[in-house]
Design an enzyme around this catalytic site. Structure first.
Site, PDB file in Angstrom:
ATOM      1  N   GLY A 180       0.814  -1.214   0.000  1.00 50.71           N
ATOM      2  CA  GLY A 180       0.000   0.000   0.000  1.00 50.71           C
ATOM      3  C   GLY A 180       0.845   1.260   0.000  1.00 50.71           C
ATOM      4  O   GLY A 180       0.350   2.355  -0.296  1.00 50.71           O
ATOM      5  N   ASP A 181       2.133   1.109   0.328  1.00 54.40           N
ATOM      6  CA  ASP A 181       3.101   2.208   0.262  1.00 54.40           C
ATOM      7  C   ASP A 181       4.008   2.098  -0.958  1.00 54.40           C
ATOM      8  O   ASP A 181       4.199   3.053  -1.703  1.00 54.40           O
ATOM      9  CB  ASP A 181       3.981   2.216   1.517  1.00 54.40           C
ATOM     10  CG  ASP A 181       3.285   2.770   2.737  1.00 54.40           C
ATOM     11  OD1 ASP A 181       2.653   3.835   2.629  1.00 54.40           O
ATOM     12  OD2 ASP A 181       3.375   2.148   3.807  1.00 54.40           O
TER      13      ASP A 181
END
Length: 408
Positions: A180-181
């Site tokens: 997600g990063d």
């Protein structure tokens, strides 16, 4: 570190890095790995991840841990007090000399500091300004969640990836690494390079906006077309693929392996290798569509063979003949010659340690301008004097700013 001397395809590009945690630093790391000069502007106390570890047992200084070391290599560091007028003035001068500035604060933070994209571009029209936020920036479309803080698990949850990951249809699960990063970071790096390329042609920079949640949905593109084409609401499929079989993970006698023999050609090869040529003519498995419709029978048949063999035995038998790979842990990765020849585990100096540490290498390979890990992560403010001299500050001015605690 690698012995490669090339400075990289992005040599001559200057990036001002106002990022923290993982998404932003991973983005600027990718640019630095390919030769961009990345100047990491930290608060006076330093990026919070410096103190977060993990630290090696023999580290006598603990100036930064593995988290910081991994994603801040190849960068320079300057520490500025951006709450002071003098600190903001320094940053503006830095941005005037830069091709891009990248930040991942919550929406509105830079605007309140008087460092908005609109303000910075007045003095540097070619400036590319990129932000990475959970739900994007209002400049490109105001989300009802614009002001929500977000980290990796939030992006994974709302972007769809958790909803199709898990052991069964009722148990969503977080993907192990911080995708997600890191995936939004890679998208942002791509956007920045695209915008810089255009700015070189037109003289005009632009705002690059990346939403972590949007990126998660984009890499889960399958769920969008499944809903549109099949009218289904996809759920976790365990270690199998909803549209292909066999295409997933099976248990060996000493661990797990992956097999992707969904095509008729690979299926015939697999059946021959495991001594089950009879399966080729089995009407439940004779075609690609039949194997999907009867995936339990497919996995049971293949799994019975796989379960009687070790990962190494299966690698020797199946490797190179069908799409196959053992499920590795880091000790196995470190011992596999593939990762050695590809320089995917590299040594870097670690201040405070008598011997080097290892971090992940550069996955983008170029023949003429290979990316590389050329330098360890910087100490806090290690490059402040060099950076300020390069934009016209005299030694006396730098000393005064340091004494006034505007910079380190």
């Amino acid at each position: 570190m690698t012995s490669t001397q090339s400075t990289g395809a992005l040599e001559g590009i200057r990036v001002i890095d106002l990022t923290q945690m993982l998404a932003g630093p991973y983005c600027t790391m990718m640019l630095a790995d390919q030769g961009a000069e990345v100047i990491k502007v930290e608060p006076m106390e330093g990026d919070a991840t410096r103190a977060g570890g993990p630290f090696r047992a023999d580290d006598t200084l603990q100036l930064y841990g593995g988290y910081f070391a991994s994603v801040n290599r190849n960068k320079k560091s300057i520490a500025l007090d951006l709450k002071s007028p003098e600190g903001r003035a320094i940053l503006i001068r830095l941005c005037n000399s830069a091709d891009a500035v990248i930040e991942n604060f919550r929406a509105g933070v830079m605007d309140r500091l008087g460092l908005s994209y609109e303000m910075l571009r007045k003095e540097n029209p070619k400036l590319v300004y990129a932000s990475i936020r959970g739900f994007g920036d209002p400049r490109t479309g105001r989300s009802p969640y614009t002001d929500w803080p977000a980290y990796d698990p939030v992006a994974q949850a709302m972007g769809g990836i958790m909803g199709i990951t898990g052991p069964d249809a009722d148990t969503p699960m977080k993907v192990g690494p911080g995708v997600g990063d890191t995936v939004p970071a890679a998208m942002a790096a791509f956007g920045v390079v695209c915008a810089i390329l255009r700015a070189g042609r037109t003289g005009e920079g632009q705002y690059v906006d990346v939403s972590m949640v949007d990126v998660m949905l984009s890499i889960c593109e399958r769920i969008v077309h499944q809903r549109a084409f099949q009218g289904v609401n996809p759920h976790p499929e365990g270690n199998r693929h909803p549209l292909l079989a066999p295409f997933g993970m099976l248990k060996a006698s000493d661990g797990w392996v992956t097999i992707a023999a969904h095509t008729d050609e690979f299926w015939k090869t697999l059946c021959g290798l495991i001594g089950r040529k009879d399966l080729v003519d089995d009407p439940r498995m004779a075609t690609r569509q039949a194997r999907v419709a009867n995936k339990d029978a497919v996995y049971d048949a293949v799994g019975a063979f796989v379960g009687r063999h070790t990962k190494q035995q299966l690698k020797d038998l199946l490797g190179g003949k069908i799409p196959f790979g053992p499920v590795y842990h880091i000790d196995e990765i470190a011992g596999d010659p593939h990762f050695a020849v590809r320089e995917m585990i590299v040594e870097v100096e670690q201040p405070g340690c008598a011997t080097p540490v290892t971090i992940a290498g550069v996955p983008i390979r170029m023949t003429e301008t290979p990316g590389a890990v050329r330098r360890r992560a910087p100490l806090l403010g290690e490059d402040s004097d060099e950076v300020l001299r390069a934009i016209g500050f005299a030694p006396g001015e730098i000393a005064g700013l340091r004494q006034a605690e505007v910079m380190k």
